[in-house]
Design an enzyme around this catalytic site. Structure first.
Site, PDB file in Angstrom:
ATOM      1  N   HIS A  58       0.848  -1.210   0.000  1.00  0.00           N
ATOM      2  CA  HIS A  58       0.000   0.000   0.000  1.00  0.00           C
ATOM      3  C   HIS A  58       0.880   1.255   0.000  1.00  0.00           C
ATOM      4  O   HIS A  58       0.618   2.210  -0.729  1.00  0.00           O
ATOM      5  CB  HIS A  58      -0.882   0.054   1.261  1.00  0.00           C
ATOM      6  N   LYS A  65     -16.159  -7.784   4.964  1.00  0.00           N
ATOM      7  CA  LYS A  65     -14.924  -8.504   5.312  1.00  0.00           C
ATOM      8  C   LYS A  65     -14.961  -9.038   6.747  1.00  0.00           C
ATOM      9  O   LYS A  65     -13.955  -9.455   7.286  1.00  0.00           O
ATOM     10  CB  LYS A  65     -13.724  -7.581   5.120  1.00  0.00           C
ATOM     11  N   ARG A  81      -1.712  -6.170  -7.845  1.00  0.00           N
ATOM     12  CA  ARG A  81      -0.568  -7.029  -7.535  1.00  0.00           C
ATOM     13  C   ARG A  81      -0.385  -8.123  -8.578  1.00  0.00           C
ATOM     14  O   ARG A  81       0.728  -8.486  -8.925  1.00  0.00           O
ATOM     15  CB  ARG A  81      -0.771  -7.714  -6.165  1.00  0.00           C
ATOM     16  N   SER A 125      -3.071  -7.992   3.180  1.00  0.00           N
ATOM     17  CA  SER A 125      -3.431  -7.795   4.591  1.00  0.00           C
ATOM     18  C   SER A 125      -3.922  -9.096   5.236  1.00  0.00           C
ATOM     19  O   SER A 125      -3.580  -9.411   6.374  1.00  0.00           O
ATOM     20  CB  SER A 125      -4.521  -6.729   4.715  1.00  0.00           C
TER      21      SER A 125
HETATM   22  O1  PNS Z   1      -8.651  -2.917   0.454  1.00  0.00           O
HETATM   23  P1  PNS Z   1      -9.951  -3.418  -0.078  1.00  0.00           P
HETATM   24  O2  PNS Z   1     -10.744  -4.087   1.003  1.00  0.00           O
HETATM   25  O3  PNS Z   1      -9.802  -4.263  -1.289  1.00  0.00           O
HETATM   26  O4  PNS Z   1     -10.785  -2.121  -0.510  1.00  0.00           O
HETATM   27  C1  PNS Z   1     -12.081  -2.248  -1.026  1.00  0.00           C
HETATM   28  C2  PNS Z   1     -12.745  -0.880  -1.061  1.00  0.00           C
HETATM   29  C3  PNS Z   1     -12.780  -0.259   0.315  1.00  0.00           C
HETATM   30  C4  PNS Z   1     -11.984   0.025  -1.988  1.00  0.00           C
HETATM   31  C5  PNS Z   1     -14.178  -1.119  -1.603  1.00  0.00           C
HETATM   32  O5  PNS Z   1     -14.817  -2.079  -0.805  1.00  0.00           O
HETATM   33  C6  PNS Z   1     -15.012   0.152  -1.617  1.00  0.00           C
HETATM   34  O6  PNS Z   1     -14.803   1.004  -2.425  1.00  0.00           O
HETATM   35  N1  PNS Z   1     -15.977   0.228  -0.687  1.00  0.00           N
HETATM   36  C7  PNS Z   1     -16.781   1.419  -0.487  1.00  0.00           C
HETATM   37  C8  PNS Z   1     -18.247   1.160  -0.779  1.00  0.00           C
HETATM   38  C9  PNS Z   1     -18.472   1.321  -2.248  1.00  0.00           C
HETATM   39  O7  PNS Z   1     -18.327   2.371  -2.810  1.00  0.00           O
HETATM   40  N2  PNS Z   1     -18.820   0.169  -2.882  1.00  0.00           N
HETATM   41  C10 PNS Z   1     -19.029   0.117  -4.318  1.00  0.00           C
HETATM   42  C11 PNS Z   1     -17.691  -0.098  -5.012  1.00  0.00           C
HETATM   43  S1  PNS Z   1     -17.940  -0.362  -6.719  1.00  0.00           S
END
Ligand code: PNS
Length: 158
Positions: free
Chosen positions: A17, A41, A91, A128
């Site tokens: 990150h 999650k 990644r 993570s």
């Molecule tokens: O590190 P991660 O868990 O892969 O991040 C995922 C994240 C937080 C970027 C994604 O879950 C997100 O954008 N969540 C916010 C809610 C939202 O906007 N959902 C629609 C995404 S298309």
């Protein structure tokens, strides 16, 4: 001013990150790193407040980076902070399908585009979820995370 948003769960924030934030900070005037409460999650290892603190401590060397937390749609946060781009790291091919789907949905919702930054090969295995598992079972993940995160993990699993 060109503002980019780098959203994630960051449970915990790791060197993969960090590399993406440092790359984005070279390209954009300001980078907002935002940690999300993500119910999908399950129960997180670190609270949102702990994650915010670790992010702030790990990113204090970058003047143009600031940290937020959120529980809304990512595109709503992007609009709120004035970001015109969402930055995500890739990644491996396995990341691509899900990231592509989210990028397309976010573009559909808001017109905001996602810029993918490929991770360095040295970080391509760092996730993570794996870090939590290894740290929980007593493995040393300190080479893979910023010092403030290593200290929190040590404290949590000592
Ligand atoms: O590190 P991660 O868990 O892969 O991040 C995922 C994240 C937080 C970027 C994604 O879950 C997100 O954008 N969540 C916010 C809610 C939202 O906007 N959902 C629609 C995404 S298309």
């Amino acid at each position: 001013m060109r503002v980019a948003l780098f959203p994630g769960s960051f449970d915990p924030f790791h060197n993969g990150h960090l590399e993406i934030v440092e790359s984005a900070a070279r390209v954009f005037d300001q980078v907002v790193v935002a940690a999300l409460a993500n119910p999908q999650k399950g129960v997180p290892l670190f609270s949102l407040d702990e994650r915010r603190q670790m992010l702030e401590e790990s990113l204090q060397h970058l003047d143009t980076v600031r940290v937020e937390t959120f529980s809304s749609l990512v595109v709503d946060l992007a609009r709120e902070v004035g970001a015109t781009v969402i930055v995500k790291g890739l990644r491996a091919v396995s990341d691509f399908e899900n990231e592509m789907q989210m990028a397309q949905m976010n573009e559909q919702l808001s017109g905001i585009v996602t810029l993918f930054v490929p991770s360095h090969s040295a970080h391509s295995f760092v996730a993570s979820k794996l870090l939590r598992e290894v740290a929980r079972l007593g493995g040393d993940v300190s080479p893979l995370v910023p010092k403030p995160v290593a200290a929190r993990l040590e404290e949590r699993f000592r």
